[in-house]
Design a protein around this motif. Structure first.
Motif, short mmCIF file in Angstrom:
data_model
loop_
_atom_site.label_atom_id
_atom_site.label_comp_id
_atom_site.label_asym_id
_atom_site.label_seq_id
_atom_site.Cartn_x
_atom_site.Cartn_y
_atom_site.Cartn_z
N SER A 93 0.82 -1.22 0.00
CA SER A 93 0.00 0.00 0.00
C SER A 93 0.85 1.26 0.00
CB SER A 93 -0.93 0.01 1.22
OG SER A 93 -0.18 -0.03 2.43
N ASP A 94 2.10 1.20 0.53
CA ASP A 94 2.94 2.38 0.61
C ASP A 94 4.37 2.02 0.20
OD1 ASP A 94 1.47 4.82 2.08
OD2 ASP A 94 0.75 2.92 2.92
N LEU A 95 4.95 2.87 -0.67
CA LEU A 95 6.31 2.66 -1.16
C LEU A 95 7.05 3.99 -1.16
CD1 LEU A 95 8.52 0.95 -2.58
CD2 LEU A 95 7.42 1.54 -4.75
N ASP A 96 8.27 3.99 -0.63
CA ASP A 96 9.08 5.21 -0.59
C ASP A 96 10.43 4.92 -1.27
OD1 ASP A 96 10.29 7.60 -0.09
OD2 ASP A 96 9.90 7.60 2.08
N LEU A 97 10.70 5.63 -2.37
CA LEU A 97 11.96 5.49 -3.11
C LEU A 97 12.73 6.80 -3.15
CD1 LEU A 97 10.65 3.40 -6.15
CD2 LEU A 97 12.11 2.56 -4.31
N ARG A 98 12.35 7.74 -2.35
CA ARG A 98 12.99 9.05 -2.37
C ARG A 98 14.46 8.96 -1.97
NH1 ARG A 98 8.84 12.26 1.39
NH2 ARG A 98 9.09 10.27 2.50
N GLY A 99 15.24 9.93 -2.46
CA GLY A 99 16.63 10.01 -2.05
C GLY A 99 17.55 9.04 -2.75
N TRP A 124 4.51 0.95 -14.38
CA TRP A 124 3.95 0.41 -13.14
C TRP A 124 3.34 1.51 -12.28
CZ3 TRP A 124 5.29 0.88 -7.86
CH2 TRP A 124 4.74 -0.08 -7.01
N LEU A 125 4.01 2.64 -12.17
CA LEU A 125 3.50 3.75 -11.37
C LEU A 125 2.17 4.27 -11.90
CD1 LEU A 125 6.81 5.73 -10.77
CD2 LEU A 125 5.48 4.50 -9.04
N ALA A 126 1.99 4.18 -13.22
CA ALA A 126 0.75 4.68 -13.82
C ALA A 126 -0.42 3.74 -13.57
CB ALA A 126 0.95 4.87 -15.32
N PRO A 178 6.66 11.04 -4.24
CA PRO A 178 7.27 11.54 -5.49
C PRO A 178 8.77 11.20 -5.55
CG PRO A 178 5.86 13.20 -4.50
CD PRO A 178 5.97 12.10 -3.50
N ILE A 179 9.20 10.71 -6.70
CA ILE A 179 10.63 10.40 -6.92
C ILE A 179 11.09 11.13 -8.17
CG2 ILE A 179 10.87 8.22 -5.70
CD1 ILE A 179 9.99 6.74 -8.14
N TYR A 180 12.39 11.47 -8.19
CA TYR A 180 12.91 12.33 -9.25
C TYR A 180 14.12 11.68 -9.92
CZ TYR A 180 9.87 15.86 -7.21
OH TYR A 180 8.77 16.53 -6.74
N CYS A 181 14.31 12.05 -11.17
CA CYS A 181 15.44 11.53 -11.95
C CYS A 181 16.71 12.31 -11.62
CB CYS A 181 15.16 11.67 -13.45
SG CYS A 181 13.67 10.82 -14.03
N SER A 182 17.81 11.60 -11.53
CA SER A 182 19.12 12.25 -11.39
C SER A 182 19.83 12.38 -12.73
CB SER A 182 19.99 11.44 -10.43
OG SER A 182 19.47 11.50 -9.13
N ARG A 236 18.57 15.42 -19.75
CA ARG A 236 17.28 15.90 -20.26
C ARG A 236 16.13 15.58 -19.31
NH1 ARG A 236 14.46 12.18 -24.16
NH2 ARG A 236 15.31 10.09 -23.83
N PHE A 237 16.33 14.61 -18.40
CA PHE A 237 15.28 14.25 -17.45
C PHE A 237 15.63 14.66 -16.01
CE2 PHE A 237 13.93 10.54 -20.35
CZ PHE A 237 13.01 11.35 -21.00
N GLN A 238 16.77 15.29 -15.81
CA GLN A 238 17.22 15.62 -14.46
C GLN A 238 16.18 16.47 -13.73
OE1 GLN A 238 21.10 17.36 -14.41
NE2 GLN A 238 21.60 16.49 -12.43
N GLU A 239 15.88 16.06 -12.50
CA GLU A 239 14.90 16.73 -11.64
C GLU A 239 13.47 16.59 -12.14
OE1 GLU A 239 15.76 17.71 -8.71
OE2 GLU A 239 17.85 17.25 -9.18
N HIS A 240 13.24 15.76 -13.16
CA HIS A 240 11.87 15.46 -13.59
C HIS A 240 11.28 14.39 -12.67
CE1 HIS A 240 12.89 17.75 -17.11
NE2 HIS A 240 11.75 17.47 -17.72
N LYS A 241 10.01 14.52 -12.38
CA LYS A 241 9.34 13.52 -11.57
C LYS A 241 9.13 12.26 -12.41
CE LYS A 241 6.01 15.04 -8.95
NZ LYS A 241 4.65 15.45 -8.48
N VAL A 242 9.56 11.10 -11.87
CA VAL A 242 9.46 9.85 -12.62
C VAL A 242 8.01 9.57 -13.00
CG1 VAL A 242 9.82 7.35 -12.49
CG2 VAL A 242 11.53 8.91 -11.53
N GLN A 243 7.09 9.84 -12.09
CA GLN A 243 5.68 9.58 -12.36
C GLN A 243 5.15 10.34 -13.57
OE1 GLN A 243 7.04 10.02 -9.37
NE2 GLN A 243 5.86 9.06 -7.71
N ASP A 244 5.83 11.46 -13.93
CA ASP A 244 5.32 12.31 -15.01
C ASP A 244 6.02 12.09 -16.34
OD1 ASP A 244 3.62 13.42 -13.15
OD2 ASP A 244 4.89 15.18 -12.77
N LEU A 245 6.98 11.18 -16.41
CA LEU A 245 7.71 10.97 -17.66
C LEU A 245 6.80 10.35 -18.71
CD1 LEU A 245 11.12 9.55 -16.37
CD2 LEU A 245 10.61 11.88 -17.11
#
Length: 549
Positions: free
Chosen positions: A164-170, A185-187, A195-199, A203-212
């Motif tokens: 039910s809950d997943l944390d991948l931050r950092g 899978w997130l969709a 929220p998790i972000y690309c490093s 071109r994707f740096q600081e983009h939210k993975v969920q929004d790619l």
């Protein structure tokens, strides 16, 4: 209790009384004994159902079996292996924060079917196995926050049915094809994910993975892999269909033969079928005319011949000779149809012969036209575009010549030259969109890619190709390639870039001194054949690779 001693004096009654007394004493003794302390390793503090461990050198083994909560902090080991916690089957809460874990392997939590909470935060984990979380059917909360994960194996969360809950931050996620599955899978998951972000990449740096957007992932690539090795040299390869079967004709001057192979659809290999004697074969050209199979065996010495396949005797029989005074040193053959008639042309590379055209008539091929005399021609290419059949003749002594078919004269008429290339060893053509292109290989100097501009050809690309005698553009599905050989280096495979309208280097194949390239679809196998003058004839298979898998 004293009343026991008032029983009758029989021995049986006395024994019963002693037994009862002993039982009562045991009960009294147990009532006074303090509760037994559960086992606990020196690095841990434990209660009956919890354990808190610091500086452990391994996952503690001698813990109370009733433990349902375990915390490991500052552990002195870095990897968690298969079944590391299987001795604690009642565990419901597992906290592994602030350690130095770098790797968690397959089945690390196998046996923990009751585990509900798993926290692995503030570690240095850089890799998980696809089966790391196998067996955790009750897990509802998972945190991998603040680790060093750059990617995640495909479907790593599949075993977690009720998560039910997943944390991948950092983490330092690299948002390439390896995380495309995560975006999908997130969709679609019902799990709440912080929220998790690309490093990376930039071109994707600081983009939210969920929004790619999924369309941004170009994850399908291809490869040519060695599929079959034919243990002999060859200088030409011609696939053909006859009576619903697939064959390959190879010119083998070292074996003095035209070697015919047949595709085995069961074994999915090329197998020996037949041989035509040809002591100095340079090209073996199959033609199927009105259901009949013919083979033109062009030879450097001893004349060239046409053979006919007899299905009754299952052998090739010599049908006719090709005039040795006209064709002295054949180098290439091209077969085609114009206005319903079959023709083949032979490029003559001698100083005294002539490139010649032959036409099928009733029961044989007959000389139809002498095209190009005394120019040491090397290759032929038939182009049937815009309803105007053309034949392009390349030469080692002058620029390629373009002939156009005259419907009135029933012959080819010289139309012009490809002046941008002073000499060419091989000439091939292809179409991309509405444009027509020529590919010309050169032995000295760069090979050229030219585009037809309506009235003339213009150069669009030069390819380094010292020592090149062979090149071949070919189409596999929607992908266009160019094979470019060399006598001095390995073969280069280029892929056509639609956006740039150019070929880009794609792959290097360990083929030296190729004399031809041939694309041959064989069932679901897409094959590229590379006959070599100096070594074995190699068969490569075109495979599609999903980088997100």
């Amino acid at each position: 209790m004293l009343g026991l001693w008032a029983l009758p004096q029989g021995s049986g009654h006395r024994l019963l009384g002693l037994s009862l007394l002993g039982f009562c004493l045991v009960l009294l003794g147990d009532a006074k004994r303090p509760p037994k302390t559960p086992p606990c390793p020196p690095s841990c503090s434990c209660t009956r159902d919890t354990a808190f461990c610091v500086d452990s050198k391994a996952v503690p083994k001698n813990l109370p079996t009733e433990v349902i909560s375990l915390t490991l902090v500052n552990a002195a080991f870095s990897e968690i292996h298969d079944g590391a916690f299987s001795h604690l089957p009642l565990l419901q809460f597992l906290l592994l924060n602030s350690n130095k874990f770098t790797l968690i392997g397959d089945n690390a939590f196998m046996g923990l079917s009751r585990l509900q909470y798993l926290f692995i935060e503030n570690n240095d984990i850089w890799a998980l196995s696809r089966f790391t979380f196998r067996g955790l059917k009750s897990l509802t909360h998972l945190s991998l926050a603040n680790n060093n994960l750059q990617t995640l194996p495909r479907d790593v969360f599949r075993p977690l049915d009720i998560l039910s809950d997943l944390d991948l931050r950092g983490n330092s996620l690299n948002c390439d094809c390896k995380v495309k599955w995560l975006v999908e899978w997130l969709a679609n998951t019902n799990t709440t994910v912080a929220p998790i972000y690309c490093s990376s990449p930039p071109r994707f740096q600081e983009h939210k993975v969920q929004d790619l957007p999924l369309r941004e992932f170009d994850c399908i690539t291809t490869d040519f892999v060695l599929y079959q090795t034919l243990p002999f040299p060859a200088v030409s390869a011609e696939p053909f269909l006859y009576a619903s079967d697939l064959y390959l004709a190879l010119a083998q001057p070292s074996a003095s033969a035209c070697n015919i192979l047949k595709w085995d659809y069961v074994e999915r290999q090329l197998r020996d079928f037949d041989r035509i004697p040809a002591p100095s074969a340079v090209h073996c050209k199959p033609l199927v005319v009105d259901g009949q199979l013919y083979m033109v065996a062009a030879q450097l010495f001893g004349g060239s011949y046409i053979y006919h396949w007899d299905p009754n005797t299952t052998r090739f029989n010599k049908l006719q000779d090709i005039d040795p005074e006209r064709v002295r040193k054949p180098n290439d053959l091209e077969a085609f149809r114009i206005e319903g008639d079959w023709f083949f042309a032979i490029a003559d590379s001698s100083k005294a012969g002539a490139t010649s055209l032959y036409r099928w008539h009733q029961n044989g091929f007959y000389s139809h036209q002498a095209l190009h005399a005394w120019h040491r021609d090397t290759d032929l290419e038939f182009v049937d575009g815009e309803g105007k059949p053309r034949l392009i003749v390349s030469s080692s002594s002058q620029a390629p010549v373009i002939y156009q078919w005259s419907r009135a004269q029933k012959q080819f008429v010289a139309q012009g030259e490809v002046s941008q290339v002073p000499d060419a060893q091989a000439v091939k053509h292809f179409r991309a969109g509405r444009d027509s292109y020529l590919c010309l290989s050169r032995y000295i100097g760069d090979s050229k890619i030219l585009r037809w501009e309506g009235t003339r050809f213009s150069e669009v690309q030069a390819l380094p190709s010292r020592g090149s005698l062979a090149l071949q553009p070919f189409l596999v599905g929607e992908r266009r390639y160019l094979a470019l050989g060399s006598d001095f280096s390995f073969t280069q495979i280029y892929q056509w870039d639609d956006g740039r309208q150019k070929f880009v280097r794609f792959q290097e194949l360990a083929v030296q001194a190729p004399r031809a390239f041939c694309y041959m679809p064989a069932g679901d196998a897409q094959l590229l054949l590379a006959p070599s003058f100096k070594g074995q004839t190699l068969v490569y298979r075109h495979v599609v690779v999903d980088l997100s898998a």
